[in-house]
Design an enzyme around this catalytic site. Structure first.
Site, PDB file in Angstrom:
ATOM      1  CB  ALA A 129      -0.924  -0.016   1.220  1.00 56.09           C
ATOM      2  CB  SER A 130       0.076   4.833  -0.103  1.00 60.54           C
ATOM      3  OG  SER A 130      -0.773   4.888   1.032  1.00 60.54           O
ATOM      4  CG  ASP A 179      -9.693   2.679   3.294  1.00 62.10           C
ATOM      5  OD1 ASP A 179     -10.352   3.080   2.310  1.00 62.10           O
ATOM      6  OD2 ASP A 179      -8.496   2.354   3.220  1.00 62.10           O
TER       7      ASP A 179
END
Length: 391
Positions: A139-140, A305
């Site tokens: 992920a980021s 999320d």
């Protein structure tokens, strides 16, 4: 603890899943110039295409998405936040930015091992009985590896390790974004985008996600809440968590994103898999929806999320939630606004429902909202008509 018999059979075999691409880590000194070059390049491309009349919202989204994918880190997080702002940005632009949700690249596993050993002060072999170098997900902010903690009887765990270039680049990237927004502030036509507020939100979200101890605390709290709802969240262990490392129970389920892709590409395979694992997607969706409402109306604390990459299906249709880096509070005044909106829906007063829904998004830019009201009204009426269809 999730029992092994709760895990469904695989839907997408490992042989059909592409490995996560690994890219080298860009250190802070060389990154600053690289960021400026990429930002200047995409800015010039947007202006040039706009001047010749060849810039649609989707094309602008592609240019911005490709740029943030090259930059990674905080820029990916900024694009993820912007992709949700359909109320401020063009629809096609947001749809294109949403693609960064599942396209993150990984970093070399030796960097992950180094971070773990630095945070725990001993070799990784003394921390885990086994550790898989190939990342399971990326992920980021970080990436996930499989491992086995001592005394876990070979049950697998998930180890989330923060990207080594996140903290050193966070403040410089944030400062550059602040300067870019200061330039945009000179153009009154862009005031409705409220970029300053967006930067504040980005700073708060990133700061929260940069300390995995905060996510561990959110996971413990959400685990208690979700248990009451009949949903599952992984267990974590405080002594194995640091600001850069989060160890939790590995949930061997099927991602809803894989479920949706298979439904589109191979519906017969999906039908067999659902029958084999006793899964009715309507019942699972209903359980998730009920939990979604209870988190907001009863608990006031919610998973922020809920996209398909953070939802897992277990045998029997039970739903599990993962990734608790983004959680939030639903304050009483917002709960009241949403409650009034849903009351209007149940009373089939759709015009009133539209007005109450818009109350959640105030203030609006100085534009005519008549068309937006008509679109919302049509959408709600269509949904209501579809909901009355039986079978």
């Amino acid at each position: 603890m999730l029992r092994p018999e709760d895990s469904p059979t695989p839907l997408v075999p490992p042989s059909e899943r592409a490995p996560i691409p690994i890219v080298p880590v860009h250190r802070a000194r060389s990154r600053r110039l690289r960021v400026l070059v990429v930002v200047a390049g995409v800015g010039a491309a947007l202006v040039a295409r706009r001047l010749v009349g060849r810039l649609s919202a989707a094309q602008a989204g592609v240019l911005v998405r490709e740029a943030v994918e090259r930059l990674g880190g905080l820029w990916i997080k900024a694009a993820q936040i912007a992709s949700l702002r359909f109320d401020r940005l063009p629809w096609d632009f947001c749809i294109e930015l949403m693609k960064v949700q599942d396209r993150a690249k990984g970093y070399p596993p030796e960097e992950a091992r180094r971070i773990i050993e630095e945070d725990f002060g001993r070799p990784i072999e003394e921390i885990f009985e086994s550790f898989v170098n190939e990342p399971l997900a990326a992920a980021s902010i970080g990436q996930v590896h499989r491992a086995v903690l001592p005394g876990r009887r070979k049950r697998q765990d998930a180890v989330k390790v923060q990207r080594p270039d996140i903290t050193p680049t966070f403040l410089p990237d944030l400062a550059l974004q602040r300067r870019l927004i200061a330039i945009d502030d000179r153009f009154p036509a862009l005031d409705h985008l409220r970029l300053g507020e967006g930067l504040w939100e980005l700073q708060e979200v990133a700061a929260e996600e940069l300390d995995y101890r905060r996510e561990a605390s959110a996971l413990v709290r959400m685990r208690r809440i979700l248990r009451r709802h009949g949903l599952y969240a992984p267990r974590t262990w405080k002594r194995f968590n640091t600001s850069r490392v989060l160890v939790m129970e590995f949930i061997d389920g099927v991602l809803v994103s894989d479920f949706l892709t298979t439904r589109r590409n191979d519906p017969e395979r999906l039908r067999r898999w659902m029958a084999e694992n006793d899964i009715d997607p309507r019942e699972s969706a209903w359980d998730l929806y009920q939990s979604f409402l209870r988190q907001r109306f009863e608990d006031g604390y919610f998973h922020g999320d809920l996209h398909a990459g953070n939802l897992l299906l277990l045998r029997g249709g039970r739903v599990a939630l993962i990734d608790f880096g983004a959680t939030g509070y639903f304050y009483p005044e917002d709960r009241d606004k949403l409650r009034r909106y849903m009351m209007a829906i149940t009373q089939r007063d759709f015009k009133k429902a539209v007005e109450r829904l818009l109350k959640l998004f105030e203030p609006f830019p100085p534009i005519d909202l008549s068309e937006m009201r008509r679109e919302y009204l049509r959408a709600i009426k269509t949904w209501a008509a579809d909901a009355e269809v039986v079978g």
